[in-house]
Each structure stands twice: as C-alpha cells, then as structure tokens.
Write a protein that holds these residues in place. Structure first.
Motif, PDB file in Angstrom:
ATOM      1  N   VAL A 164     -19.770  37.210  -2.776  1.00  0.00           N
ATOM      2  CA  VAL A 164     -20.401  38.122  -3.729  1.00  0.00           C
ATOM      3  C   VAL A 164     -20.600  37.474  -5.086  1.00  0.00           C
ATOM      4  CG1 VAL A 164     -20.151  40.332  -4.941  1.00  0.00           C
ATOM      5  CG2 VAL A 164     -19.445  40.136  -2.547  1.00  0.00           C
ATOM      6  N   ASP A 165     -19.646  36.633  -5.513  1.00  0.00           N
ATOM      7  CA  ASP A 165     -19.732  36.026  -6.844  1.00  0.00           C
ATOM      8  C   ASP A 165     -19.020  34.681  -6.827  1.00  0.00           C
ATOM      9  OD1 ASP A 165     -20.391  35.732  -9.473  1.00  0.00           O
ATOM     10  OD2 ASP A 165     -18.882  37.111 -10.260  1.00  0.00           O
ATOM     11  N   THR A 166     -19.400  33.809  -7.765  1.00  0.00           N
ATOM     12  CA  THR A 166     -18.773  32.495  -7.898  1.00  0.00           C
ATOM     13  C   THR A 166     -18.317  32.300  -9.341  1.00  0.00           C
ATOM     14  OG1 THR A 166     -20.934  31.466  -8.321  1.00  0.00           O
ATOM     15  CG2 THR A 166     -20.138  31.464  -6.044  1.00  0.00           C
ATOM     16  N   ASP A 167     -17.401  31.351  -9.544  1.00  0.00           N
ATOM     17  CA  ASP A 167     -16.886  31.082 -10.882  1.00  0.00           C
ATOM     18  C   ASP A 167     -17.715  30.007 -11.565  1.00  0.00           C
ATOM     19  OD1 ASP A 167     -16.149  28.726  -9.671  1.00  0.00           O
ATOM     20  OD2 ASP A 167     -14.029  29.230  -9.528  1.00  0.00           O
ATOM     21  N   GLU A 168     -17.217  29.520 -12.710  1.00  0.00           N
ATOM     22  CA  GLU A 168     -17.967  28.518 -13.472  1.00  0.00           C
ATOM     23  C   GLU A 168     -18.080  27.187 -12.734  1.00  0.00           C
ATOM     24  OE1 GLU A 168     -13.644  28.547 -14.622  1.00  0.00           O
ATOM     25  OE2 GLU A 168     -15.265  30.022 -14.406  1.00  0.00           O
ATOM     26  N   ASN A 169     -17.223  26.956 -11.750  1.00  0.00           N
ATOM     27  CA  ASN A 169     -17.304  25.742 -10.932  1.00  0.00           C
ATOM     28  C   ASN A 169     -18.114  25.957  -9.653  1.00  0.00           C
ATOM     29  OD1 ASN A 169     -15.608  24.260 -12.727  1.00  0.00           O
ATOM     30  ND2 ASN A 169     -13.819  25.268 -11.822  1.00  0.00           N
ATOM     31  N   ASP A 170     -18.804  27.087  -9.577  1.00  0.00           N
ATOM     32  CA  ASP A 170     -19.639  27.429  -8.425  1.00  0.00           C
ATOM     33  C   ASP A 170     -18.817  27.562  -7.156  1.00  0.00           C
ATOM     34  OD1 ASP A 170     -22.155  28.184  -7.569  1.00  0.00           O
ATOM     35  OD2 ASP A 170     -22.696  26.181  -6.868  1.00  0.00           O
ATOM     36  N   GLN A 171     -17.568  28.023  -7.303  1.00  0.00           N
ATOM     37  CA  GLN A 171     -16.702  28.281  -6.162  1.00  0.00           C
ATOM     38  C   GLN A 171     -16.529  29.789  -5.987  1.00  0.00           C
ATOM     39  OE1 GLN A 171     -15.510  25.896  -4.011  1.00  0.00           O
ATOM     40  NE2 GLN A 171     -16.866  24.589  -5.236  1.00  0.00           N
ATOM     41  N   PRO A 172     -16.374  30.265  -4.747  1.00  0.00           N
ATOM     42  CA  PRO A 172     -16.261  31.711  -4.525  1.00  0.00           C
ATOM     43  C   PRO A 172     -15.085  32.311  -5.278  1.00  0.00           C
ATOM     44  CG  PRO A 172     -16.575  30.536  -2.450  1.00  0.00           C
ATOM     45  CD  PRO A 172     -16.322  29.493  -3.491  1.00  0.00           C
ATOM     46  N   TRP A 190      -6.710  33.311 -10.778  1.00  0.00           N
ATOM     47  CA  TRP A 190      -5.720  32.262 -10.992  1.00  0.00           C
ATOM     48  C   TRP A 190      -5.324  31.602  -9.670  1.00  0.00           C
ATOM     49  CZ3 TRP A 190      -5.450  31.158 -15.941  1.00  0.00           C
ATOM     50  CH2 TRP A 190      -5.688  32.171 -16.881  1.00  0.00           C
ATOM     51  N   GLY A 191      -6.330  31.385  -8.825  1.00  0.00           N
ATOM     52  CA  GLY A 191      -6.088  30.666  -7.580  1.00  0.00           C
ATOM     53  C   GLY A 191      -5.527  31.503  -6.452  1.00  0.00           C
ATOM     54  N   VAL A 192      -5.349  32.810  -6.658  1.00  0.00           N
ATOM     55  CA  VAL A 192      -4.765  33.680  -5.634  1.00  0.00           C
ATOM     56  C   VAL A 192      -5.767  34.778  -5.289  1.00  0.00           C
ATOM     57  CG1 VAL A 192      -2.867  35.223  -5.050  1.00  0.00           C
ATOM     58  CG2 VAL A 192      -2.436  33.203  -6.472  1.00  0.00           C
ATOM     59  N   TRP A 193      -5.991  34.986  -3.994  1.00  0.00           N
ATOM     60  CA  TRP A 193      -6.884  36.044  -3.529  1.00  0.00           C
ATOM     61  C   TRP A 193      -6.115  37.372  -3.483  1.00  0.00           C
ATOM     62  CZ3 TRP A 193     -12.001  35.376  -2.973  1.00  0.00           C
ATOM     63  CH2 TRP A 193     -12.485  34.062  -2.819  1.00  0.00           C
ATOM     64  N   LYS A 194      -6.673  38.376  -4.148  1.00  0.00           N
ATOM     65  CA  LYS A 194      -6.096  39.715  -4.124  1.00  0.00           C
ATOM     66  C   LYS A 194      -7.015  40.627  -3.312  1.00  0.00           C
ATOM     67  CE  LYS A 194      -3.669  39.153  -8.507  1.00  0.00           C
ATOM     68  NZ  LYS A 194      -3.428  39.695  -9.875  1.00  0.00           N
TER      69      LYS A 194
END
Length: 473
Positions: A164-172, A190-194
């Motif tokens: 649905v969305d990616t961060d500034e590094n183009d990662q999900p 912060w690296g953890v999927w909630k």
C-alpha cells in the motif's frame, strides 16, 4: 510476540504467518525489477539502446519513443466486454448488481485485464466495506505492487500481499496481507511489522488472479510484452533514430569544391554555402577556377523498409492487424478483410475469456459470502455463468443474415435473448427493448379485455372505473 526471521520482525503474527510474509516480500523484491521494466516499455519510456556502430555520438541522446508495447496490451484488452452473470437464463440471480455497480466494476475489470496483459497477472481483492463503503469493496491490483503464492494442489492462491505504501528508501512500510484465515493490515514502524487482524470466515484467500496464458510450469502466465516484443521495440527505436539522422543529411546534400582558395568557407560561410542558391567563388592563388560538384544523394528507403519489416514482425508476434502500427493498404479494407486481419487476436481474446471465467465466478462467490456473512458459497453458485460480448468482429449485415436464416430454420430461436445478442445488441439495449415490449404487451392485454366486454378505455375513464392522468393528484 516479537519474532525476527531474516529481517522480518512482527508483532501479532504466528510463526507460519511470519514465514509466509517473508516469502511474499522476497518474491515481490525478486520480481520488482522485471515488472518495472515492463512498465517502462508500456509507457514508452525505454531509452535508446545504441549498438555503438552507426549512430554519431551527438544523436545518442535523442529522446525517441515508440508505443508498440502499449498497443500489444491495449488492443487485446479492448476486445473484452464483460456483460455480467446469469444462472439458467436469469440475469444477476444473487442480486450482486448493486455491489458491482458501486465498485464501478465496469471500469475496474478493464484496468485489471490491462495489467494482466502488461505484467502477466493482476489481482482483484475482496474485503468487507466500512463507513459508507459498499457492502463488499472490490479493488484491482497490479503485479508491480502485489504478489501471491500459488497452491498447485488446490490450483488457487494460498497467500497474497498487496503493498500500500513505501518509505523514503522505497521499501514497503504498509501492506495488506491475505491468508485463508484472516485479512491483516500490517504497518512497519522502526523495523517491526504491527498487525490489525480481521477474521476471514470464507476459508479462501480473498484475492483472485487474472492470468494471461497460464502454463503448468508458469501458473501466473506470461506478459504480452515478451522478450521478442522488447527486442523489436528496441530495434525499431534504433531504426527511427537512424532515419532521423539520415533525414538531416538528406535535407542538406553533400557538395565538394576543388581548387578553392584558402578561407573560402571559414566561419559563417560554411552554413551559407549549404543554404544559398547562388554560390560565388573567386579564383585561387594559382589563378585557377574552382570546380564544384555534389556527392550522390543518399536515400532513406533502406531505413524505412527495415522499419516496415520490424513492424510486420511485431504484428506477427502479437497477432495485431498491420493497420495498428500504421501499415495501411491503398484501398479501404472490406468487412471480410477486417475480420480476417483480427481473427487470430479474436481467438486469443475468446481463449482468455475461458481463462477469466473461473476467477470471475470465484469473485462473485466472494462477494456473496462477504455480503451475507457465509462460510461457503450457496450450492447453486457453481452453475453461475459469465456472459461477455463475442470478441470476433462480424459485420452487421453478416450477423443479420445469419440470424434470419437461423430463425427461419428454428423459429423458437427468435423468441430468445441470444438471437438479439447475435444481431449485435448489447445487454443494456436488449433489456431496454424487452422493457418496452412488456409495457406495450400490457396495454394490448387491457385492450383485448375491454373489447371482450364491449367497452372502450375512453368509456371507462368517463365512468370513473379507470382514472386518466389528468384526474390524478
């Protein structure tokens, strides 16, 4: 519970779900470049791939573009016209029309099929609607941002992930994770999927794949933008640039001067010598008159012939008519010629409808189960049929002639909806005609009843037994 398995850490997922999520993310990352490349070709953004042989360095940055890959996709997509579902001749037997209409399915499905032909597979997801949404939300998703795992035994998807969305590094950083037991909205912080978990009673992954040319070894099929199409596009781009370079030389014929004095063509005189109609030259230092000549004019015909051959190869690879790439004959095409030129493409479209029939039926089942809160589809839904407009082009004259002969041979055919479809009428047109027939039939029945009683409609209106429009209110 927090788990860390090869850079996948999650809170609220079981061990099996984390493993599945890891596989999906890995698969998406592996296929991402290829899907993006197909998108570049489709959008006409593929840069010139120079062979370093015949083009001058100054021309290698020409922004040439060619829309052949998009034609390979769009021409086949526009052959598909979905008309709805039926059961034993009854249109929309499970009252799904409102759900599909509110989801603008008439636009959503063509977009999904367009993505199917572009990237081999696309998906349509089904979720329960909230906050004023339709009872069931249907959403088309492309392969560039959606991936899935295939269950070979069940011949269906076992899990799916929609980015649905990616961060500034183009990662999900936000996605929807579909399993047979739940629909999970996951977000990475912060690296953890909630996880926000929604139970799934249907027992199936609520994502249906629409696949182009599925094979046993490749269940998610092939893109229409094949390796051959990509090569022909690159070759045609090079030919176009060569043609443009040749046109520059063609517009300025190459001349030569023998015996001119030094400095005759220095500075601005070089361009003036090319453009001027009259060229005045003095004698040289030895008093000799300079002689002027012209090299044999080059022709662009070899480049144009090469481009034409590449265009024909492209049409052969994609089953498109040659008119689609600008190769026209001097005489207008007849109806028979148009039908013949699109015959192979129409056969491909009809085959693909048989492929799409299964996911469309499962999509309808998903809609009914989610809307009615069922754990399995109604038993009679396996008989549900998918209706579409025939893909083969047939002239109106030929269609009418065939229908008239068929009705003459079997008169009952004339009383069926299929006879009207054979004449080329759409479902909407047929429903409109049938509604008018029902209204006119009701009026004629009333007239017959009144005639049997010896009364007239006007007499009944005057007696008050039948009201007129002027008496209402």
């Amino acid at each position: 519970m927090s788990l860390e398995l090869t850079h996948v850490r999650a809170i609220g997922l079981s061990d099996d779900e984390v493993l599945t999520l890891r596989r999906l993310l890995t698969l998406w990352s592996r296929k991402r470049f290829k899907n993006a490349l197909l998108g570049v070709y489709y959008d006409g953004h593929r840069v010139l791939r120079d062979l370093g042989i015949s083009l001058p360095p100054e021309t290698r940055n020409i922004q040439a573009a060619l829309g052949w890959p998009a034609k390979a996709v769009q021409y086949l997509t526009r052959k598909h016209k979905f008309e709805g579902f039926s059961l034993n001749g009854e249109v929309d037997p499970f009252d799904m029309g409102e759900v599909f209409e509110r989801n603008n399915f008439g636009l959503e499905l063509p977009q999904a099929l367009n993505s199917t032909y572009k990237q081999a597979v696309s998906f349509i997801s089904s979720t329960r609607g909230v906050d004023g949404e339709p009872d069931v939300v249907l959403q088309a998703r492309d392969a560039e941002w959606t991936t899935a795992l295939w269950d070979k035994r069940r011949r269906e998807i076992s899990a799916a992930l929609a980015i649905v969305d990616t961060d500034e590094n183009d990662q999900p950083c936000e996605a929807v994770f579909y399993t047979r037991d739940a629909v999970l909205n996951i977000r990475r912080e912060w690296g953890v999927w909630k996880v926000d978990r929604q139970p799934n009673r249907t027992g199936r992954v609520l994502v249906e794949p629409f696949i182009n040319d599925p094979q046993i070894s490749r269940p998610f099929g092939y893109s229409r933008i094949t390796r051959e199409v990509r090569y022909l596009t690159d070759a045609a781009l090079r030919t176009l640039v060569r043609t443009e370079v040749s046109a520059e030389f063609f517009a300025s014929p190459q001349r030569y001067v023998l015996g001119a004095k030094e400095g005759a063509f220095s500075g601005d005189n070089r361009w003036s010598a090319v453009m001027s109609r009259l060229l005045a030259l003095d004698v040289n230092e030895e008093g000799e008159k300079p002689s002027v000549g012209q090299f044999q004019q080059m022709t662009m015909s070899p480049h144009l012939e090469h481009y034409r051959q590449l265009a024909q190869n492209f049409c052969a690879a994609t089953d498109l008519p040659q008119s689609s790439v600008g190769l026209f004959s001097e005489t207008p095409a007849s109806a028979e010629a148009m039908e013949a030129s699109e015959a192979r493409l129409s056969e491909t479209a009809e085959y693909q409808w048989r492929v799409f029939r299964h996911p469309l039926k499962r999509l309808a089942q998903n809609v009914v189960m989610l809307r009615d809160n069922l754990s399995s589809p109604p038993p009679e839904m396996w008989k549900l049929d998918v209706k579409w407009t025939p893909c083969r082009y047939v002239s109106p004259q030929a269609a009418a002639d065939f229908t008239v002969k068929a009705v003459a041979a079997v008169p009952k055919i004339g009383e069926t909806t299929e006879a009207l479809r054979g004449l080329g009428f759409t479902t909407t047109q047929i429903e409109g005609m049938q509604a008018e027939w029902r209204r006119s039939s009701g009026a004629s029945v009333l007239e017959r009843v009144l005639a049997a009683r010896g009364d007239s409609p006007a007499a009944l209106v005057g007696s008050g037994q039948v009201s007129s429009d002027d008496d209402e209110g």
